[in-house]
Design an enzyme around this catalytic site. Structure first.
Site, PDB file in Angstrom:
ATOM      1  N   PRO A 235       0.626  -1.446   0.540  1.00 25.33           N
ATOM      2  CA  PRO A 235      -0.072  -0.094   0.479  1.00 25.33           C
ATOM      3  C   PRO A 235       1.386   1.618  -0.005  1.00 25.33           C
ATOM      4  CG  PRO A 235       0.059  -1.240   2.407  1.00 25.33           C
ATOM      5  CD  PRO A 235       0.981  -2.013   1.164  1.00 25.33           C
ATOM      6  N   ASP A 411       5.745   2.465   2.080  1.00 20.68           N
ATOM      7  CA  ASP A 411       4.720   1.177   2.412  1.00 20.68           C
ATOM      8  C   ASP A 411       3.805   1.385   3.911  1.00 20.68           C
ATOM      9  OD1 ASP A 411       3.031  -1.042   3.148  1.00 20.68           O
ATOM     10  OD2 ASP A 411       5.386  -1.961   2.811  1.00 20.68           O
ATOM     11  N   HIS A 412       2.761   1.298   3.636  1.00 21.36           N
ATOM     12  CA  HIS A 412       1.809   2.270   4.646  1.00 21.36           C
ATOM     13  C   HIS A 412       1.613   1.425   5.793  1.00 21.36           C
ATOM     14  CE1 HIS A 412       0.011   5.590   6.527  1.00 21.36           C
ATOM     15  NE2 HIS A 412      -1.548   5.902   5.456  1.00 21.36           N
ATOM     16  N   ARG A 413       2.317   0.356   5.612  1.00 23.56           N
ATOM     17  CA  ARG A 413       1.974  -1.153   6.803  1.00 23.56           C
ATOM     18  C   ARG A 413       3.169  -0.604   7.881  1.00 23.56           C
ATOM     19  NH1 ARG A 413       2.304  -5.887   3.239  1.00 23.56           N
ATOM     20  NH2 ARG A 413       3.619  -4.959   2.527  1.00 23.56           N
ATOM     21  N   VAL A 415       5.573   2.524   7.513  1.00 24.51           N
ATOM     22  CA  VAL A 415       5.240   4.121   8.464  1.00 24.51           C
ATOM     23  C   VAL A 415       4.288   4.439   8.339  1.00 24.51           C
ATOM     24  CG1 VAL A 415       6.425   5.700   6.774  1.00 24.51           C
ATOM     25  CG2 VAL A 415       7.790   3.846   6.881  1.00 24.51           C
TER      26      VAL A 415
END
Ligand code: CAO
Length: 439
Positions: A235, A411-413, A415
């Site tokens: 993501p 990667d929004h998972r 950060v």
């Protein structure tokens, strides 16, 4: 040794039920409770377990047949003690699993009280009182296929069934796993146009004008697969920023003659590498990878930076090792060597492995901003664009400053957004004032 005739046991109030899977063939060796057949009524699917262990010597039933309690289905040559201890008539059907379209309506309890119904969470989530196969929103699969898929981590909603009425059978799951391992998109999901990735329409472009088809180069094919994998799995968020590199660039120019004596050419990129590493030390979540199950973050205590290099054959990403321990000249030398090797097609696997964070620099070419794709399993990548002299308000007047736009995709998972902008702000501060790098 004796031959046991296996018959359909008590299956509750069901009569004339479809055989939807025959799970054994002649010659197969089965143990007690191994599944032999899967039956499906309009309310439930159920597996018929073997009441004995031994070798299947005859199968007298096929997919599509209808069976009722007491119907003879196959012969098993019973091995050892099992022959005496387990008469076929006492076999019980495996726990019934509700067919997705009937989940809301409980199946009648079989007289023999099988174990409690345990529809899988996926089945419930997808249950709809409509023809779900046509919508591609749910699926039919026997408990053994569901168990098989669960064991391999395959998401059944992405598998298309080739069995009767679109039922997913074991070979469909195997084909799906194979396609995932080969890196291709799950064709089955695309084919149904359901929860998976909808396929791009196939168009004959020659109907609109002349065309020429060229095969993609080897590197493009390989990098394409990695980029696609990352695009689908990560993501992405891209944070845009800019930094004032006026002083840094002046310093670079001042050092030009000295650098030449050292046999290197200084470009902004090496300074960016140093600033990035300092920021990675401040924000370790960027110098990390997620564990395969996505439940942990693996923080790396080494600082290897991948550099995207444009070559005539395509994009490659050699890795400059231990950037934290090297000075500007040494980094420039490494970068020059690696980019020459890249363009000559001579990079070794070791040259391209061990990266923690990647920088893609298009600053030598142009552009204002772009959104780089994370080089998974890394969690972040920086994109550098071309620095331009711009009027910047200093509180009293506009000053000409050399401003370099850059972006960081992450990667929004791994950060959060706030951390993302703190990271780019920190990199910007270090590049605006290189003295901070030695603090
Ligand atoms: N702003 C302004 N000028 C820049 C700059 C920037 N951000 N970055 C580099 N430049 C200048 C350099 O200073 C150099 O100019 P001078 O010769 O006057 O000093 C010129 O642009 C060319 O630099 P370079 O590209 O040869 O060197 P580099 O160290 O900046 O980059 C490398 C090296 C290997 C990264 C680069 O050559 C390259 O291949 N870039 C493309 C990467 C790519 O394709 N990424 C896309 C990935 S996504 O598809």
């Amino acid at each position: 040794m004796s031959v046991e005739q296996i018959k359909i046991p008590d299956i509750g109030d069901f009569d004339s039920v479809d055989v939807i899977e025959v799970l054994v063939s002649e010659g197969d060796v089965v143990a007690v409770d191994d599944s032999l057949l899967t039956l499906e009524s309009d309310k439930a699917t159920m597996e018929i377990p073997s009441p004995v262990s031994g070798k299947v010597t005859k199968v007298s039933v096929s997919v599509g047949d209808k069976v009722s309690e007491g119907a003879y289905v196959l012969d098993i040559e019973v091995s050892g003690e099992a022959a005496a201890s387990a008469p076929a008539a006492e076999s019980k059907p495996a726990p019934a699993e509700k067919a997705p379209e009937k989940v809301a309506e409980p199946a009648p309890a079989p007289k023999t009280e099988p174990a409690p119904v345990q529809p899988s969470p996926v089945a419930i989530a997808n249950a709809k009182p409509v023809n779900t196969q046509e919508m591609g929103a749910a699926y039919h699969a026997s408990p053994s296929v569901r168990a098989f898929a669960r064991k391999l981590g395959a998401e059944l909603s992405q598998v298309s069934g080739s069995g009767p009425k679109g039922r997913i059978i074991q070979t469909d799951v195997e084909a799906f796993i194979k396609s995932v391992m080969q890196g291709s998109a799950p064709a089955s999901a695309g084919a149904t146009g359901g929860a998976g990735i909808p396929p791009v329409p196939v168009i004959d472009f020659s109907q609109f004008g002349e065309t020429e088809t060229e095969e993609l180069g080897r590197i493009k094919k390989i990098s394409g697969k990695f980029l696609h994998t990352s695009w689908l799995n990560v993501p992405h968020v891209t944070q845009f920023d800019e930094c004032d590199i006026t002083e840094m660039d002046q310093f670079r120019k001042d050092m030009k003659a000295t650098a030449e004596k050292q046999g290197v050419k200084l470009t902004p990129l090496v300074f960016v590498m140093k600033a990035v590493v300092k920021a990675l030390q401040d924000y370790p979540s960027f110098n990390a990878s997620l564990s395969p199950d996505g439940q942990s973050i693996i923080k790396k205590k080494y600082y290897n930076i991948g550099i995207a290099v444009d070559t005539p054959n395509g994009l490659v990403v050699p890795v400059v090792k231990d950037v934290d321990k090297k000075g500007i000249y040494e980094l420039s030398r490494d970068l020059m060597e690696l980019s020459v090797k890249a363009r000559d097609g001579k990079l070794s696997p070791a040259d391209m492995s061990g990266g923690c964070f990647t920088i893609s620099s298009l600053g030598g070419i142009g552009g204002t901003q772009f959104t780089p794709i994370v080089n998974a399993p890394e969690v972040a990548i920086m994109g550098l664009s071309k620095a331009k002299m711009q009027p910047v308000w200093n509180g009293k007047e506009f000053e000409p400053r050399l401003m370099m736009p850059f972006s960081v995709s992450y990667d929004h998972r791994a950060v959060d957004g706030a951390e993302g902008v703190r990271f780019t702000t920190t990199v910007s501060q270090y590049l605006s004032d290189l003295r901070q790098l030695i603090l």
